[in-house]
Design a protein around this motif. Structure first.
Motif, mmCIF file in Angstrom:
data_model
loop_
_atom_site.group_PDB
_atom_site.id
_atom_site.type_symbol
_atom_site.label_atom_id
_atom_site.label_comp_id
_atom_site.label_asym_id
_atom_site.label_seq_id
_atom_site.Cartn_x
_atom_site.Cartn_y
_atom_site.Cartn_z
ATOM 1 N N ILE A 41 0.845 -1.184 0.000
ATOM 2 C CA ILE A 41 0.000 0.000 0.000
ATOM 3 C C ILE A 41 0.881 1.235 0.000
ATOM 4 N N LYS A 42 0.580 2.148 -0.910
ATOM 5 C CA LYS A 42 1.253 3.448 -0.973
ATOM 6 C C LYS A 42 0.184 4.519 -0.833
ATOM 7 N N GLY A 43 0.625 5.749 -0.550
ATOM 8 C CA GLY A 43 -0.360 6.810 -0.443
ATOM 9 C C GLY A 43 0.239 8.167 -0.177
ATOM 10 N N ILE A 44 -0.662 9.161 -0.139
ATOM 11 C CA ILE A 44 -0.301 10.544 0.157
ATOM 12 C C ILE A 44 -1.274 11.064 1.204
ATOM 13 N N ILE A 45 -0.727 11.664 2.264
ATOM 14 C CA ILE A 45 -1.535 12.268 3.316
ATOM 15 C C ILE A 45 -1.352 13.774 3.228
ATOM 16 N N SER A 46 -2.465 14.510 3.210
ATOM 17 C CA SER A 46 -2.388 15.967 3.097
ATOM 18 C C SER A 46 -3.464 16.619 3.949
ATOM 19 N N ASN A 47 -3.352 17.945 4.085
ATOM 20 C CA ASN A 47 -4.395 18.742 4.730
ATOM 21 C C ASN A 47 -4.877 19.766 3.717
ATOM 22 N N GLU A 48 -5.591 20.785 4.172
ATOM 23 C CA GLU A 48 -6.129 21.791 3.261
ATOM 24 C C GLU A 48 -5.032 22.561 2.538
ATOM 25 N N GLY A 50 -1.846 21.375 1.806
ATOM 26 C CA GLY A 50 -0.907 20.571 1.027
ATOM 27 C C GLY A 50 -0.449 19.339 1.785
ATOM 28 N N PRO A 51 0.608 18.685 1.297
ATOM 29 C CA PRO A 51 1.080 17.443 1.925
ATOM 30 C C PRO A 51 1.593 17.669 3.342
ATOM 31 N N ILE A 52 1.482 16.629 4.163
ATOM 32 C CA ILE A 52 1.923 16.701 5.561
ATOM 33 C C ILE A 52 3.173 15.851 5.740
ATOM 34 N N ASN A 53 4.225 16.464 6.252
ATOM 35 C CA ASN A 53 5.467 15.778 6.569
ATOM 36 C C ASN A 53 5.385 15.254 7.995
ATOM 37 N N GLY A 54 5.579 13.961 8.203
ATOM 38 C CA GLY A 54 5.632 13.409 9.551
ATOM 39 C C GLY A 54 4.332 12.847 10.075
ATOM 40 N N ALA A 55 3.347 12.610 9.225
ATOM 41 C CA ALA A 55 2.104 11.974 9.675
ATOM 42 C C ALA A 55 2.373 10.491 9.915
ATOM 43 N N ASN A 56 1.732 9.924 10.927
ATOM 44 C CA ASN A 56 1.919 8.520 11.281
ATOM 45 C C ASN A 56 0.888 7.652 10.576
ATOM 46 N N VAL A 57 1.340 6.556 9.995
ATOM 47 C CA VAL A 57 0.456 5.571 9.375
ATOM 48 C C VAL A 57 0.782 4.240 10.037
ATOM 49 N N ILE A 58 -0.164 3.712 10.830
ATOM 50 C CA ILE A 58 0.085 2.531 11.653
ATOM 51 C C ILE A 58 -0.980 1.479 11.369
ATOM 52 N N LEU A 59 -0.577 0.215 11.354
ATOM 53 C CA LEU A 59 -1.512 -0.893 11.230
ATOM 54 C C LEU A 59 -2.192 -1.084 12.575
ATOM 55 N N LYS A 60 -3.525 -1.123 12.566
ATOM 56 C CA LYS A 60 -4.286 -1.230 13.805
ATOM 57 C C LYS A 60 -3.951 -2.526 14.540
ATOM 58 N N ASP A 61 -3.842 -2.433 15.859
ATOM 59 C CA ASP A 61 -3.520 -3.548 16.748
ATOM 60 C C ASP A 61 -2.148 -4.149 16.484
ATOM 61 N N SER A 62 -1.203 -3.330 16.040
ATOM 62 C CA SER A 62 0.173 -3.791 15.881
ATOM 63 C C SER A 62 1.107 -2.610 16.090
ATOM 64 N N GLU A 70 8.502 14.436 3.225
ATOM 65 C CA GLU A 70 8.186 15.852 3.047
ATOM 66 C C GLU A 70 7.133 16.095 1.966
ATOM 67 N N LYS A 71 6.918 15.118 1.097
ATOM 68 C CA LYS A 71 5.877 15.242 0.077
ATOM 69 C C LYS A 71 4.567 14.614 0.526
ATOM 70 N N GLY A 72 4.518 14.112 1.766
ATOM 71 C CA GLY A 72 3.324 13.484 2.299
ATOM 72 C C GLY A 72 3.146 12.044 1.837
ATOM 73 N N GLU A 73 4.161 11.483 1.184
ATOM 74 C CA GLU A 73 4.059 10.142 0.622
ATOM 75 C C GLU A 73 4.519 9.090 1.630
ATOM 76 N N PHE A 74 3.938 7.908 1.518
ATOM 77 C CA PHE A 74 4.381 6.779 2.323
ATOM 78 C C PHE A 74 4.227 5.491 1.528
ATOM 79 N N THR A 75 5.029 4.510 1.883
ATOM 80 C CA THR A 75 4.898 3.147 1.391
ATOM 81 C C THR A 75 4.909 2.255 2.613
ATOM 82 N N PHE A 76 3.823 1.536 2.838
ATOM 83 C CA PHE A 76 3.739 0.728 4.050
ATOM 84 C C PHE A 76 4.741 -0.418 3.969
#
Length: 134
Positions: A41-48, A50-62, A70-76
Motif C-alpha cells: 500500500i502506498k499513499g499521500i496524506i495531506s491537509n487543506e 498541502g502534503p503533511i510531513n511526519g504523519a503517522n500511518v500505523i496498522l491497527k492492533d500492531s 516531506e511530500k506526504g508520501e508513504f509506502t507501508f
C-alpha cells in the motif's frame, strides 16, 4: 589409461552429486509478496494546505507503521490483506481509520484539524506569589 578412467569416474560422481543436491533440495526464487500475503500500500496524506510531513500511518492492533516524507508520501513496509485497518494520525488533526479493500493499492487522504474548545475562564482572582527560597 587408468588415470584417465579415475578422472572420468570422479567427474561422473561429482556430476551425480551436484545433480542430487539440486534435485532433492527445494529452490526458492524471487516471488511477488503481493500474491502470497497481501499487497503493498502506498499513499499521500495531506491537509487543506498541502502534503503533511511526519504523519503517522500505523496498522491497527500492531506496532508496524511508517511516517510520511516531506511530500506526504508513504509506502507501508508490510504487505497488507483485505480487511486490515490503517490508522492515520498527526498532532492537532483528527485521527482517521482506513480499511483496506480488495482493490486498494493507493490511498489519497485529506485530514482536518481537530477543534479543541475550552470552557470556563482561568482563575485570575489571586495574584501569583512565588515561594521564597532561604
Amino acid at each position: 589409461m587408468k588415470a584417465q578412467l579415475k578422472l572420468t569416474r570422479k567427474l561422473w560422481y561429482t556430476t551425480l552429486l551436484v545433480f542430487a543436491i539440486f534435485a532433492f533440495n527445494p529452490m526458492f526464487g524471487q516471488s511477488n509478496a503481493t500474491s502470497q500475503k497481501g499487497k503493498t500500500i502506498k499513499g499521500i496524506i495531506s491537509n487543506e494546505n498541502g502534503p503533511i510531513n511526519g504523519a503517522n500511518v500505523i496498522l491497527k492492533d500492531s506496532a508496524t507503521g511508517v511516517v510520511t516524507n516531506e511530500k506526504g508520501e508513504f509506502t507501508f513496509p508490510v504487505a497488507l490483506s483485505t480487511g486490515d485497518v490503517l490508522i492515520i494520525s498527526y498532532i492537532g488533526y483528527k485521527t482517521r481509520e482506513v480499511k483496506i479493500k480488495e482493490n486498494t493499492t493507493f490511498i489519497k487522504l485529506t485530514i482536518y484539524e481537530e477543534v479543541f474548545e475550552f470552557t470556563g475562564a482561568p482563575n485570575s482572582n489571586k495574584r501569583y506569589k512565588s515561594k521564597r527560597s532561604n
